[in-house]
Design a protein around this motif. Structure first.
Motif, PDB file in Angstrom:
ATOM      1  N   LEU A   1       0.821  -1.205   0.000  1.00  0.00           N
ATOM      2  CA  LEU A   1       0.000   0.000   0.000  1.00  0.00           C
ATOM      3  C   LEU A   1       0.855   1.255   0.000  1.00  0.00           C
ATOM      4  O   LEU A   1       1.944   1.286   0.600  1.00  0.00           O
ATOM      5  N   LYS A   2       0.347   2.279  -0.658  1.00  0.00           N
ATOM      6  CA  LYS A   2       1.036   3.553  -0.779  1.00  0.00           C
ATOM      7  C   LYS A   2       0.151   4.660  -0.202  1.00  0.00           C
ATOM      8  O   LYS A   2      -1.078   4.512  -0.172  1.00  0.00           O
ATOM      9  N   PRO A   3       0.740   5.764   0.215  1.00  0.00           N
ATOM     10  CA  PRO A   3      -0.062   6.869   0.744  1.00  0.00           C
ATOM     11  C   PRO A   3      -1.157   7.317  -0.221  1.00  0.00           C
ATOM     12  O   PRO A   3      -2.249   7.711   0.219  1.00  0.00           O
ATOM     13  N   GLU A   4      -0.893   7.227  -1.511  1.00  0.00           N
ATOM     14  CA  GLU A   4      -1.905   7.646  -2.486  1.00  0.00           C
ATOM     15  C   GLU A   4      -3.083   6.684  -2.585  1.00  0.00           C
ATOM     16  O   GLU A   4      -4.061   6.962  -3.278  1.00  0.00           O
ATOM     17  N   ASP A   5      -3.013   5.549  -1.891  1.00  0.00           N
ATOM     18  CA  ASP A   5      -4.155   4.638  -1.820  1.00  0.00           C
ATOM     19  C   ASP A   5      -5.152   5.060  -0.737  1.00  0.00           C
ATOM     20  O   ASP A   5      -6.229   4.467  -0.617  1.00  0.00           O
ATOM     21  N   THR A   6      -4.781   6.060   0.049  1.00  0.00           N
ATOM     22  CA  THR A   6      -5.670   6.533   1.104  1.00  0.00           C
ATOM     23  C   THR A   6      -6.974   7.054   0.523  1.00  0.00           C
ATOM     24  O   THR A   6      -6.967   7.910  -0.366  1.00  0.00           O
ATOM     25  N   ALA A   7      -8.090   6.497   1.012  1.00  0.00           N
ATOM     26  CA  ALA A   7      -9.406   6.867   0.481  1.00  0.00           C
ATOM     27  C   ALA A   7     -10.479   6.118   1.258  1.00  0.00           C
ATOM     28  O   ALA A   7     -10.171   5.218   2.050  1.00  0.00           O
ATOM     29  N   VAL A   8     -11.711   6.490   0.996  1.00  0.00           N
ATOM     30  CA  VAL A   8     -12.839   5.674   1.436  1.00  0.00           C
ATOM     31  C   VAL A   8     -13.145   4.680   0.320  1.00  0.00           C
ATOM     32  O   VAL A   8     -13.359   5.077  -0.829  1.00  0.00           O
ATOM     33  N   TYR A   9     -13.143   3.415   0.677  1.00  0.00           N
ATOM     34  CA  TYR A   9     -13.396   2.350  -0.281  1.00  0.00           C
ATOM     35  C   TYR A   9     -14.829   1.843  -0.103  1.00  0.00           C
ATOM     36  O   TYR A   9     -15.248   1.527   1.018  1.00  0.00           O
ATOM     37  N   SER A  10     -15.533   1.759  -1.212  1.00  0.00           N
ATOM     38  CA  SER A  10     -16.931   1.317  -1.171  1.00  0.00           C
ATOM     39  C   SER A  10     -17.134   0.168  -2.147  1.00  0.00           C
ATOM     40  O   SER A  10     -16.706   0.255  -3.301  1.00  0.00           O
ATOM     41  N   CYS A  11     -17.784  -0.875  -1.688  1.00  0.00           N
ATOM     42  CA  CYS A  11     -18.084  -1.969  -2.606  1.00  0.00           C
ATOM     43  C   CYS A  11     -19.451  -1.748  -3.243  1.00  0.00           C
ATOM     44  O   CYS A  11     -20.283  -1.001  -2.718  1.00  0.00           O
ATOM     45  N   TYR A  12     -19.643  -2.370  -4.379  1.00  0.00           N
ATOM     46  CA  TYR A  12     -20.908  -2.252  -5.081  1.00  0.00           C
ATOM     47  C   TYR A  12     -21.271  -3.607  -5.685  1.00  0.00           C
ATOM     48  O   TYR A  12     -20.414  -4.473  -5.871  1.00  0.00           O
ATOM     49  N   ALA A  13     -22.536  -3.718  -6.010  1.00  0.00           N
ATOM     50  CA  ALA A  13     -23.031  -4.879  -6.749  1.00  0.00           C
ATOM     51  C   ALA A  13     -24.100  -4.382  -7.710  1.00  0.00           C
ATOM     52  O   ALA A  13     -24.891  -3.503  -7.364  1.00  0.00           O
ATOM     53  N   ARG A  14     -24.086  -4.916  -8.916  1.00  0.00           N
ATOM     54  CA  ARG A  14     -25.066  -4.479  -9.926  1.00  0.00           C
ATOM     55  C   ARG A  14     -26.035  -5.602 -10.242  1.00  0.00           C
ATOM     56  O   ARG A  14     -25.630  -6.699 -10.623  1.00  0.00           O
ATOM     57  N   LEU A  15     -27.297  -5.289 -10.100  1.00  0.00           N
ATOM     58  CA  LEU A  15     -28.382  -6.204 -10.439  1.00  0.00           C
ATOM     59  C   LEU A  15     -29.207  -5.522 -11.511  1.00  0.00           C
ATOM     60  O   LEU A  15     -29.977  -4.595 -11.212  1.00  0.00           O
ATOM     61  N   ILE A  16     -28.997  -5.924 -12.749  1.00  0.00           N
ATOM     62  CA  ILE A  16     -29.658  -5.350 -13.927  1.00  0.00           C
ATOM     63  C   ILE A  16     -29.347  -3.856 -13.944  1.00  0.00           C
ATOM     64  O   ILE A  16     -28.196  -3.488 -14.188  1.00  0.00           O
ATOM     65  N   SER A  17     -30.309  -2.993 -13.708  1.00  0.00           N
ATOM     66  CA  SER A  17     -30.079  -1.556 -13.800  1.00  0.00           C
ATOM     67  C   SER A  17     -29.887  -0.901 -12.434  1.00  0.00           C
ATOM     68  O   SER A  17     -29.807   0.324 -12.350  1.00  0.00           O
ATOM     69  N   THR A  18     -29.800  -1.688 -11.393  1.00  0.00           N
ATOM     70  CA  THR A  18     -29.687  -1.144 -10.041  1.00  0.00           C
ATOM     71  C   THR A  18     -28.306  -1.437  -9.469  1.00  0.00           C
ATOM     72  O   THR A  18     -27.811  -2.560  -9.585  1.00  0.00           O
ATOM     73  N   THR A  19     -27.709  -0.422  -8.889  1.00  0.00           N
ATOM     74  CA  THR A  19     -26.428  -0.579  -8.203  1.00  0.00           C
ATOM     75  C   THR A  19     -26.639  -0.453  -6.701  1.00  0.00           C
ATOM     76  O   THR A  19     -27.241   0.519  -6.243  1.00  0.00           O
TER      77      THR A  19
END
Length: 115
Positions: free
Chosen positions: A85-103
């Motif tokens: 890991l690098k300092p530039e990786d600092t962030a809020v990480y969010s996962c997602y899942a896509r079901l047809i047209s809905t995220t």
């Protein structure tokens, strides 16, 4: 109700590792495209890694060779293993899942990499 629950963020020194987990409610998610975005303060959100229902992966160029996305269908869970890991990786990480047209989105988890 659809839910994505994340865990695994935290504070780590440069060169360290973290593993993020994203567990989805409902067995249908084992077949859906899922992945991780991140957003650092003052920057646009960017797609870090994605994995299709049949396991095809894609990565942001800056994390290739350091991050690995995987999924465990039996646990309805997607993982993001982050190494070197690098300092530039600092962030809020969010996962997602896509079901047809809905995220669907997780709640987000903070990753902070100190130099």
């Amino acid at each position: 109700q659809v839910q994505l629950v994340e865990s695994g963020g935290g504070l780590v020194q440069s060169g360290g590792s973290l593993r993020l987990s994203c567990t989805a409610s409902g067995s249908v998610f084992r077949f859906l495209p899922m992945g991780w975005y991140r957003q650092a303060p003052g920057k646009q959100r960017e797609l870090v890694a994605s994995i299709s229902g049949d396991g095809i992966t894609n990565y942001l160029d800056s994390v290739k060779g350091r991050f690995t996305i995987s999924r465990d269908g039996a646990k309805n869970t997607v993982y993001l293993q982050m190494n070197n890991l690098k300092p530039e990786d600092t962030a809020v990480y969010s996962c997602y899942a896509r079901l047809i047209s809905t995220t669907y989105w997780g709640q987000g988890t903070q990753v902070t990499v100190s130099s």
